[in-house]
Scaffold this active site. Sequence first.
Site: not given
Ligand code: NDP
Ligand code: BG6
Length: 522
Positions: A258, A171, A200-201, A363, A63, A263, A368
């Site tokens: 989580d 996820k 699943d990373h 946590k 967005r 994992h 770690k």
């Molecule tokens: P973010 O919260 O940063 O969201 C990604 C983007 O989605 C935002 O930049 C925003 O973009 C949009 N967004 C946020 N909230 C909402 C909402 N309520 N409704 C609609 N759009 C929304 O998430 P992450 O990038 O951290 O994660 C994305 C996905 O990946 C999630 O499902 C998370 O669980 C998963 N994930 C993330 C990891 C990480 O390291 N970050 C690791 C493993 C999994 P905009 O406002 O521009 O539309």
């Molecule tokens: C994510 C969880 O899937 O895995 C986090 O949402 C967690 O809470 C992370 O910190 C851990 O991943 P890693 O690769 O750092 O062990």
Amino acid sequence: MLNSPVVEAAPEDRPRPRISDPALMVIFGASGDLAQRKLLPALYNLVQKGLLPKDFTIVGYSRTGYSDEEYREFAKVGVKEHADVEFREDDWQQFSQGIFYVSGNYDDPAGFARLKECIAEREQGRHTGHNRLFYLATPPSVYEPVSTQLGQANLVHPADEECWTRLVVEKPFGRDRASAHALNEHLLSIFDEEQVYRIDHYLGKETVQNILVFRFANGILEPIWNRNYVDHVQITVAESIGLERRGGYYDKSGALRDMVQNHMLQLVSLVGMEPPVAFDAKAVRDQKVNLLRSIRPLAPEEVGQYVVRAQYGPGEVNGEHLPSYRDEEGVAPESTTETFVAWKLEIDNWRWNGVPFYLRTGKALPQKVSEIAIYFRRAPHLLFASAEDSKQISRNVLLIRIQPDEGISLKISAKLPGPSVKLQPVNMAFHYGSSFGSTPPDAYQRLLLDVVLGDGTLFTRRDEVEVAWDRVTRVLEGWQMQEEQAQAQGVPLRLPTYEAGTWGPAAAEELLGQEDQNWRKP
Ligand code: NDP
Ligand code: BG6
């Protein structure tokens, strides 16, 4: 230390048997943390290493109102900070010319019409062969609207067409059995199962993949990998961090959803599965599902006996003060969300019957570390069982270190040099760093490449994710019952706490409880 030759290239860098197709990838949630820290740097790495074609094309969709140029700047920040190949301005210029951006809502047909136009233009201009990869990097609440819009905009090629369409889903995949099932039903009304890649990373980590190689490429292990020789298994996935501003997400999730549902149950399935007939997506996932189905389902009233949950209280981790979980930003003051789980898991099949798998994750723990420890039975006849020595004969423990200090070691007893027979545990060890000369690449590189190559082995299949949720949902139902009982007694439920920087509550130790079974100190 075993003498293993130093091999220069990490496995990821060696030529792969298949050449990746040209393709265009759309990242939904493109303005987010995952896109910036993980996806864009991983794609940059893959292109620079020659594993993806130079004209691989990326379209960001979210967005936030970026132009193409602004989004390239956003991407550059992530790549500079997180890519593992050296950043070079001329490489970046070439790579960034393949990045585009479309702004729109996730449920807005007009936004998807703009996206379709952008895709058509880039497919023609950059020769991406009409191969499309859609990546859901948004919060799960928008998985359904995005996939609906993709279907309605006719952006999904049928599975049998020559060019392909694939969908990667991040996820969490659902919050319980019913929501995971509903999400599967929805996605599979638009995509075929072989087009869906549930990520699943942990499965992208080299050391996790090595579990299969270690088990099935070394003939000495299979005969002892069962209830006749293994006493119990411990799987620890510990984190020293607290919430780090993720309170809003985490408080609605908790450690079980989580970390355990995905994992940790993946690790259980890889350690416990039967040998697959081939190393392909179907054969491997069939065996993983069989193992997950063998996990004994818990009745709600059994949950207290097999599963321990707790929240961290204030304390110090690595010299830094952490507040109590309930005082973290974004956490409800009366929260009953668990930050620690330990689970004694029983597996009802011929290989593992009677061998508990103990899982623990949390946590705010002291360090770690992710590791799997296989504890073998003691030697049946103790030749050295003088009062003093019997205490010294420890079990053989095979340790698979997933991170950090990736490697595998075997603890054995050896004679301490000297005139009397005194024993001491010593380790035979293999370390990734010293054997392969480099640390393994980030999991997202491997996983993204596999999606482009069309290899689903390291992704979870529909039945796999649903059976994992089934076993976890039974635990959630037990906790729900405990909350209801507490409410009926007029005493709000308060989870046990553990001091931040310690290995969890005392109850986790009691879960092992049997003579001579203790949690390993990593
Ligand atoms: P973010 O919260 O940063 O969201 C990604 C983007 O989605 C935002 O930049 C925003 O973009 C949009 N967004 C946020 N909230 C909402 C909402 N309520 N409704 C609609 N759009 C929304 O998430 P992450 O990038 O951290 O994660 C994305 C996905 O990946 C999630 O499902 C998370 O669980 C998963 N994930 C993330 C990891 C990480 O390291 N970050 C690791 C493993 C999994 P905009 O406002 O521009 O539309
Ligand atoms: C994510 C969880 O899937 O895995 C986090 O949402 C967690 O809470 C992370 O910190 C851990 O991943 P890693 O690769 O750092 O062990």
